[in-house]
Scaffold this active site. Structure first.
Site, PDB file in Angstrom:
ATOM      1  N   HIS A 322      35.752  93.095  37.424  1.00  0.00           N
ATOM      2  CA  HIS A 322      35.692  93.650  38.773  1.00  0.00           C
ATOM      3  C   HIS A 322      34.855  94.924  38.757  1.00  0.00           C
ATOM      4  CE1 HIS A 322      37.113  95.581  42.525  1.00  0.00           C
ATOM      5  NE2 HIS A 322      37.258  94.340  42.941  1.00  0.00           N
ATOM      6  N   ASP A 382      40.521  86.881  42.815  1.00  0.00           N
ATOM      7  CA  ASP A 382      39.933  85.561  43.034  1.00  0.00           C
ATOM      8  C   ASP A 382      40.338  84.557  41.962  1.00  0.00           C
ATOM      9  OD1 ASP A 382      38.358  86.252  45.362  1.00  0.00           O
ATOM     10  OD2 ASP A 382      37.113  87.425  44.016  1.00  0.00           O
TER      11      ASP A 382
END
Length: 446
Positions: A322, A382
């Site tokens: 991320h 996700d």
């Protein structure tokens, strides 16, 4: 045709900018610093994303935290999960107003949301069903712009009207997405057109499932969808779609134009569609790894992904890593806990365990492959969200639209802040032109 090919070739050639020019001129590509942190471009009261500590200019990894109006996400989630109720409506109230609602305030707000969920009488047929579309995100953006025409006060920038528009869009997004999906399915897949009207006694998450599936959903499915909406509702002002909302809003455009622009951003494959890539990757792993519980076999295949020898050849393990979070993504932590329950209900525990094993192994495989200077990574939201949606039997065509159904709450809050705070200015950064000067050549001499 040759003309278009030639024009396109010249256009692309004229657009190339050498990478080294950015560092030479002190330009932060993608508004990112060299340590990959974001360039500070604004201040907000709404969301705070914490993934590292900055100590004397050095980024120190830490467990991730996400704050909505100063309240940590995990505390907010624990508050409604512990009492067995849904939390998206409470979260939307918090984001819009800056405070948690009382029981009476929450009841009134939820009732108003339900009231505003009905679409204008002409709208469903003329804007969603008659104007066919192949992509639900584009149909959603088009519908948002269409709502401008249905709002007699579309250009009213009073505080009350901004809030009215915000609540109306939050309420209508699930309905538009559900209708758009069935309209697309009917037009291009020759399947039945099903229109279910929202029920005022259901939560927003329950209504969304009802409009998609009728009454064929479980309490746990509704709980998981509600949690997904909460954890996707806000993520600071710097993510691409929220920043788009603020940039466009700073020019004093209307609410509908600003939100349509945000939808265009979220539709982009680098922003809103990451869980679809995770699902495709996981299908590839399931087909090529024989023993899902074998750590060595799974690690070896992850290494193949990094070496660009498997799946799509990009060298990425989708859902891992991320831009801000380092040791953990708090949204993924929350979702994983409930996803395990869902996997048990759907008899998909082996598959869930494979996800968990990849989450465990991927960072170590990544560090070994990249070397000692590798960026610290973790599973992001996700990684598990696509698995949850698949267990609930939500069609892939609306994975990204669900993101929008959640994030409209954050977008609306940021828009209100951007157009009302006293120190506001139109957002107007600078671009330096690196094209050398040329002399104009008369047409007959070219």
């Amino acid at each position: 045709m040759a003309l278009l090919e030639n024009l396109a070739r010249m256009a692309v050639q004229s657009c190339e900018i050498q990478k080294e020019l950015f560092s030479q001129m002190g330009v932060k590509r993608g508004l990112r610093n060299e340590d990959f942190s974001g360039v500070l471009v604004g201040l907000t009261h709404i969301g705070n994303v914490v993934g590292y500590d900055n100590i004397e200019g050095k980024l120190i990894p830490r467990e991730g935290e996400l704050y909505y109006r100063g309240i940590e996400l995990k505390d907010l989630a624990q508050g409604f999960l512990s009492t067995g109720r849904h939390g998206f409506e409470e979260t939307a109230y918090l984001l819009l107003t800056g405070k948690l609602p009382s029981a009476t305030e929450l009841m009134d707000f939820t009732g108003y949301l339900a009231h505003k969920s009905e679409l204008p009488s002409f709208f469903s047929k003329s804007m969603i069903l008659s104007l066919r579309g192949r992509d639900v995100m584009n149909m959603l953006a088009r519908s948002v712009l269409g709502l401008y025409a249905a709002d007699d006060d579309a250009e009213d920038y009073s505080d009350k009207n901004l809030m009215k528009q915000a609540i109306s869009l939050i309420a209508k997004f699930p309905v538009i997405v559900a209708y758009a999906y069935y309209g697309m399915r009917h037009s291009f897949q020759r399947k039945s057109l099903i229109i279910r009207h929202p029920q005022k006694h259901l939560s927003l998450a329950e209504n969304f499932l009802y409009m998609l599936k009728g009454k064929e959903y479980t309490k746990l499915e509704a709980d998981l969808l509600d949690l997904c909406l909460v954890i996707h509702a806000e993520h600071g002002g710097g993510n691409n779609s929220t920043f788009t909302t603020r940039v466009v809003s700073s020019a004093q455009t209307d609410t509908y134009s600003a939100i349509a622009a945000a939808l265009g951003s979220l539709k982009g494959g680098l922003h809103g569609g990451a869980n679809l890539k995770v699902m495709d990757m996981m299908q590839n792993i399931k087909e090529n790894v024989k023993d899902w519980s074998n750590k060595k076999e799974v690690s070896d295949y992850l290494l193949k992904l990094l070496k660009k020898e498997a799946f799509d050849g990009t060298g990425k393990i989708y859902g891992i890593g991320h831009a801000i979070y380092t040791l953990s993504d708090p949204r993924a932590v929350l979702l994983k806990e409930k996803a395990r329950e869902l996997a048990e209900e759907k008899n998909r525990v082996d598959e869930f365990n494979l996800y968990a094993l990849i989450e465990e192994l991927a960072p170590e495989v990544f560090y070994t492959f990249k070397g000692e200077n590798a960026k610290i990574i973790c599973a992001n939201v996700d990684f598990y969200s696509g698995f949850v949606y698949d267990c609930i039997k939500i069609p892939k065509e609306i994975y990204t639209p669900i993101f929008a159904v959640a994030r409209i709450a954050g977008w609306a809050a940021h828009r209100i802040e951007e157009v009302t705070f006293s120190s506001r200015r139109i957002i107007r950064p600078a671009y330096k032109c690196v094209m050398s000067s040329k002399k104009y050549v008369p047409l007959e001499e070219r």
